[in-house]
Design an enzyme around this catalytic site. Structure first.
Site, PDB file in Angstrom:
ATOM      1  CD  GLU A 369      -2.773  -0.951   2.345  1.00  0.00           C
ATOM      2  OE1 GLU A 369      -2.853   0.016   3.348  1.00  0.00           O
ATOM      3  OE2 GLU A 369      -4.042  -1.399   1.767  1.00  0.00           O
ATOM      4  CD  GLU A 461      -5.107  -5.151   2.988  1.00  0.00           C
ATOM      5  OE1 GLU A 461      -4.098  -5.933   2.530  1.00  0.00           O
ATOM      6  OE2 GLU A 461      -4.737  -4.470   3.767  1.00  0.00           O
TER       7      GLU A 461
END
Length: 541
Positions: A369, A461
């Site tokens: 991320e 995710e």
């Protein structure tokens, strides 16, 4: 004036001296007990517990032991280490050397290799209790040895625990014939690397802290499943994947969707990723893919690159033995600039890709991320890491994180157009998108939908809760995302396969420490029941 000594005083002094010589000082029968707290086959984390079992204060301790050839310690903590040859000495630190009667302390280390310490001494005496060497009673024989599952390449075993007169069973040894194939501290073990359609007979013994070993248990014979590259598994059905246009395609060129689970951080929840839990994912959950989340900071890879790389090797092999795809997740998060870990990433992925290049089931997620950086910065990072992987594995799919916590930039007020208009200069790659249904509303859903029509997308995710992975589940919004992903063949992985206290973890707290049960819904939270039902639906391969 000269003082005259009386005969009575002389006699008293002699008696005092004689008693001092004849009556020993309070003895220390202290112990140092070893366990492997983590074991990934090619290495482990070890811990010694030093306990003062005497009646007076223990002032300082030194533990010395040998490690067999091929096993060496790496990082260590709560002790000072020196070594000579295969012999290693650990001494107390300034804060843990004084132990009152009954008190204990620990120190630990990581090891490369599978060998356990031998010849242990504590302050020159046996680690089993230097003043009480009389413990020669072995633990009871483990009972009810049984198989809990088998694949084409692995067999999982379980047994009932032994008891010992000392109160502690140190570990269990699983043998095939005279060969020890596993040493574990719990009552389960998974033997991997086996050939398909072969029979194996196992026994198990128990050992205590003094090294006494029980007799062997009754044997159990188990046969691995038939193998044609994984039987009826997702990998057997689909083989080497590749990107075709904006979709993920199998060996036959068919567009497919993978569905599965992500682990939590391996530095925190390795006890949730075991032979038994992976068996459950493969056979009970019917997952296609497992994402192995290795944090880089927060106590992860940067603290011990060798140990975490070895752990990742082992888990890749275990997932592969069960016929599932595996995502190797470089879980960078804070700092949010992936270039902070560029050198580490190159080192890690070069070794992972070299070792597993021949496997058709490995995908490389190179930046979990990215945040607080521009898309051009992320793109530059990707174009430096991807060639390192390609040099070892020309066919493996690489997953590239997007801006603002892999939201395609939406969380920073941008849109997917920055990626669509300036893609990474590489082939066979996909871009990642993360969402949490209770936080990420329709604008995120719409961005994913638009992007999937232009570039290859993979949701590596997501959660049914808020962006912290906790709070109330929004199953309505979650289903909207799942319907979109099914319609556009976007593969997905849910966060997370652990027993963390947050609502996003699928298991109730304590499940992993208890070793399951992993199958069924008895130990699942509400989100766990919901996502398991959706993973279990039939694949369109």
């Amino acid at each position: 004036m000269m003082r005259r000594t009386t005969p009575a005083l002389i006699l008293t002094g002699l008696l005092t001296l004689l008693l001092a010589l004849l009556v020993p000082s309070a003895a220390h029968a202290d112990t140092a007990t070893f366990v492997k707290t983590q074991d990934w086959g090619s290495g482990y984390t070890g811990q010694y517990t030093i306990k003062n079992t005497g009646t007076t204060t223990l002032n300082g301790w030194t533990v010395v032991f040998d490690l067999p050839s091929g096993t060496t310690p790496g990082a260590y903590w709560d002790a000072l280490m020196t070594g000579s040859g295969n012999r290693y000495t650990f001494r107390n630190r300034e804060y843990n050397g004084t132990l009152a009667p009954g008190a204990s302390t620990t120190f630990g280390f990581t090891a490369s290799g599978s060998g356990s310490p031998t010849g242990c001494t504590l302050n020159g005496a046996s680690c089993g209790g230097g003043q009480n060497p009389g413990d020669t009673t072995p633990p009871s024989v483990p009972s009810n040895l049984r198989s809990t599952g088998a694949t084409s390449g692995s067999i999982s075993l379980a047994w009932n625990p032994s008891t010992d007169d000392s109160g502690t069973v140190k570990d269990y040894r699983v043998r095939e014939g005279s060969t020890v194939v596993a040493t574990v501290t719990g009552t389960t073990a998974t033997i991997t690397g086996l050939a398909a359609s072969t029979s194996h007979t196992y026994t198990v013994t128990a050992r205590d802290a003094s090294g006494n070993e029980s007799a062997r248990s009754a044997s159990v014979t188990v046969r691995t499943q038939a193998g044609d590259g994984g039987g009826g598994t997702p990998v057997a059905a689909n083989g080497q994947l590749h990107v075709c246009g904006t979709k993920l395609c199998n060996k036959n060129g068919k567009q497919i969707q993978l569905r599965g689970m992500s682990t939590h951080g391996l530095q925190w929840y390795p006890q949730c990723v075991t032979g038994g839990s992976l068996d459950a994912l493969a056979t009970d959950w019917k997952a296609d893919v497992v994402r192995l989340s290795m944090y880089i900071q927060e106590g992860g890879y940067e603290t011990n690159p060798r140990a975490f790389t070895d752990l990742m090797h082992s888990l890749i092999e275990q997932v592969s033995a069960r016929g599932m795809y595996v995502i190797v997740d470089w879980h960078m998060l804070d700092p949010g600039d992936p270039n902070h870990n560029l050198s580490r990433a190159k080192t890690f992925f070069a070794e992972i890709a070299q070792r597993h290049a021949s496997r058709p089931n490995v995908l490389y997620e190179i930046a979990n991320e990215p945040n607080h950086v521009s898309w051009s910065t992320i793109k530059s990072y990707a174009e430096q890491v991807i060639p390192v992987i390609r040099a070892q594995d020309p066919d493996g799919i690489v997953l590239v994180g997007t801006r603002a916590w892999s939201s395609l930039g939406v969380s920073d007020g941008a849109t997917e157009t920055e990626v669509v208009g300036n893609p990474v200069n590489a082939s066979n790659i996909m871009y990642t998108f993360h969402f949490y249904a209770a936080t990420h509303d329709g604008k995120y859903l719409n961005a994913l939908s638009r992007a999937a029509d232009r570039i290859p997308m993979f949701v590596t995710e997501f959660g049914t809760q808020n962006s912290a992975g906790e709070g109330t589940n929004d199953f309505t919004r979650s289903q909207q995302y799942l319907d979109l992903m099914a319609n556009k063949k976007i593969s997905w992985v849910n966060w997370n396969f652990s027993d963390d206290h947050r609502s996003g973890a699928v298991f109730t707290t304590g499940t992993c420490d208890a070793g399951g049960p992993w199958t069924g819904t008895g130990r699942l939270k509400e989100a766990g029941v919901w996502i398991r039902d959706r993973i279990r639906t039939a694949d369109d391969f």
